[in-house]
Design a protein around this motif. Structure first.
Motif, mmCIF file in Angstrom:
data_model
loop_
_atom_site.group_PDB
_atom_site.id
_atom_site.type_symbol
_atom_site.label_atom_id
_atom_site.label_comp_id
_atom_site.label_asym_id
_atom_site.label_seq_id
_atom_site.Cartn_x
_atom_site.Cartn_y
_atom_site.Cartn_z
ATOM 1 N N ARG A 20 -1.079 -12.609 15.028
ATOM 2 C CA ARG A 20 -1.755 -12.245 13.788
ATOM 3 C C ARG A 20 -3.257 -12.324 13.956
ATOM 4 N NH1 ARG A 20 1.872 -16.156 10.905
ATOM 5 N NH2 ARG A 20 3.805 -15.029 10.808
ATOM 6 N N HIS A 24 -5.763 -13.694 8.504
ATOM 7 C CA HIS A 24 -4.448 -13.393 7.945
ATOM 8 C C HIS A 24 -3.934 -14.610 7.201
ATOM 9 C CE1 HIS A 24 -0.447 -11.744 7.524
ATOM 10 N NE2 HIS A 24 0.000 -12.928 7.865
ATOM 11 N N GLU A 28 0.053 -14.324 1.771
ATOM 12 C CA GLU A 28 -0.280 -13.102 1.053
ATOM 13 C C GLU A 28 0.865 -12.107 1.195
ATOM 14 O OE1 GLU A 28 -2.730 -10.445 4.326
ATOM 15 O OE2 GLU A 28 -3.857 -11.722 2.974
ATOM 16 N N HIS A 30 2.821 -8.632 2.051
ATOM 17 C CA HIS A 30 2.783 -7.743 3.203
ATOM 18 C C HIS A 30 3.022 -6.321 2.721
ATOM 19 C CE1 HIS A 30 2.718 -11.131 5.926
ATOM 20 N NE2 HIS A 30 3.707 -11.661 5.248
ATOM 21 N N TYR A 32 5.282 -4.304 3.428
ATOM 22 C CA TYR A 32 6.685 -3.995 3.180
ATOM 23 C C TYR A 32 7.262 -4.721 1.973
ATOM 24 C CZ TYR A 32 7.590 -8.426 5.570
ATOM 25 O OH TYR A 32 7.597 -9.751 5.930
ATOM 26 N N THR A 33 6.484 -5.573 1.323
ATOM 27 C CA THR A 33 7.001 -6.392 0.232
ATOM 28 C C THR A 33 7.661 -5.556 -0.861
ATOM 29 O OG1 THR A 33 5.361 -8.100 0.679
ATOM 30 C CG2 THR A 33 6.382 -8.150 -1.489
ATOM 31 N N LYS A 36 11.206 -4.498 0.266
ATOM 32 C CA LYS A 36 11.925 -5.562 0.957
ATOM 33 C C LYS A 36 13.446 -5.442 0.811
ATOM 34 C CE LYS A 36 11.708 -10.541 1.593
ATOM 35 N NZ LYS A 36 10.998 -11.746 1.174
ATOM 36 N N ASP A 87 3.655 0.972 6.541
ATOM 37 C CA ASP A 87 3.270 0.025 5.487
ATOM 38 C C ASP A 87 2.101 -0.843 5.938
ATOM 39 O OD1 ASP A 87 5.258 0.982 3.810
ATOM 40 O OD2 ASP A 87 6.670 -0.636 4.278
ATOM 41 N N HIS A 88 2.138 -1.270 7.200
ATOM 42 C CA HIS A 88 1.065 -2.105 7.730
ATOM 43 C C HIS A 88 -0.262 -1.339 7.732
ATOM 44 C CE1 HIS A 88 -0.885 -5.230 10.062
ATOM 45 N NE2 HIS A 88 -1.320 -4.302 10.898
ATOM 46 N N HIS A 91 -1.432 -0.987 4.013
ATOM 47 C CA HIS A 91 -1.704 -2.224 3.288
ATOM 48 C C HIS A 91 -2.622 -3.170 4.050
ATOM 49 C CE1 HIS A 91 -0.703 -6.346 1.863
ATOM 50 N NE2 HIS A 91 -0.665 -5.768 0.688
ATOM 51 N N CYS A 92 -2.343 -3.364 5.317
ATOM 52 C CA CYS A 92 -3.014 -4.409 6.099
ATOM 53 C C CYS A 92 -4.197 -3.902 6.914
ATOM 54 C CB CYS A 92 -2.014 -5.087 7.032
ATOM 55 S SG CYS A 92 -0.596 -5.817 6.172
ATOM 56 N N ARG A 104 -7.837 -5.129 12.831
ATOM 57 C CA ARG A 104 -6.502 -4.742 12.372
ATOM 58 C C ARG A 104 -6.055 -3.425 12.991
ATOM 59 N NH1 ARG A 104 -4.806 -7.554 7.480
ATOM 60 N NH2 ARG A 104 -5.605 -9.645 7.812
#
Length: 119
Positions: A20, A24, A28, A30, A32-33, A36, A87-88, A91-92, A104
């Motif tokens: 990570r 991070h 928090e 993610h 994919y939340t 899920k 998704d990452h 979102h991330c 990232r």
């Protein structure tokens, strides 16, 4: 058992906490939340496919039939991994503070390389 789905045929190793990036927060949300429940449903289906392959081997099924089912599992896992990467990214990577975006992005590309078995 299902025929192989159309997707990239590889599944990279799962990263651990050491993979990570800095900044991070493990508590928090993610990317994919929001998905899920369907994600878990798909993973349980894949788990069932793997158990089916085990039964095929126990029953001395034809080699090509076993390999075909392994390919189907790999394709299903690839589809899950690709969705997680999407998704990452949204979102991330895009949604993170500007000073963390490069880090990232590097992390994302490393995961893509592992998934494609290039590193």
């Amino acid at each position: 058992m299902a025929e192989p789905e159309q997707s990239i045929e590889s599944a990279g190793p799962a990263g651990g906490a050491d993979d990570r990036p800095q900044g991070h927060d493990p508590h928090e949300g993610h990317g994919y939340t929001a998905n899920k429940d369907p994600l878990l449903k798909r993973l349980r289906r894949i788990e069932g496919q793997v158990r089916g392959i085990e039964s095929m081997v126990e029953d001395d099924r034809y080699c090509i039939d076993v390999v075909t089912q392994i390919t189907a599992v790999q394709a299903a896992l690839d589809k899950v991994a690709l969705g997680l990467l999407e998704d990452h990214a949204a979102h991330c990577v895009v949604g993170v503070e500007p000073e963390l975006r490069e880090e990232r992005t590097d992390e994302l590309m490393g995961a893509v390389r592992r998934m494609l078995r290039y590193g």
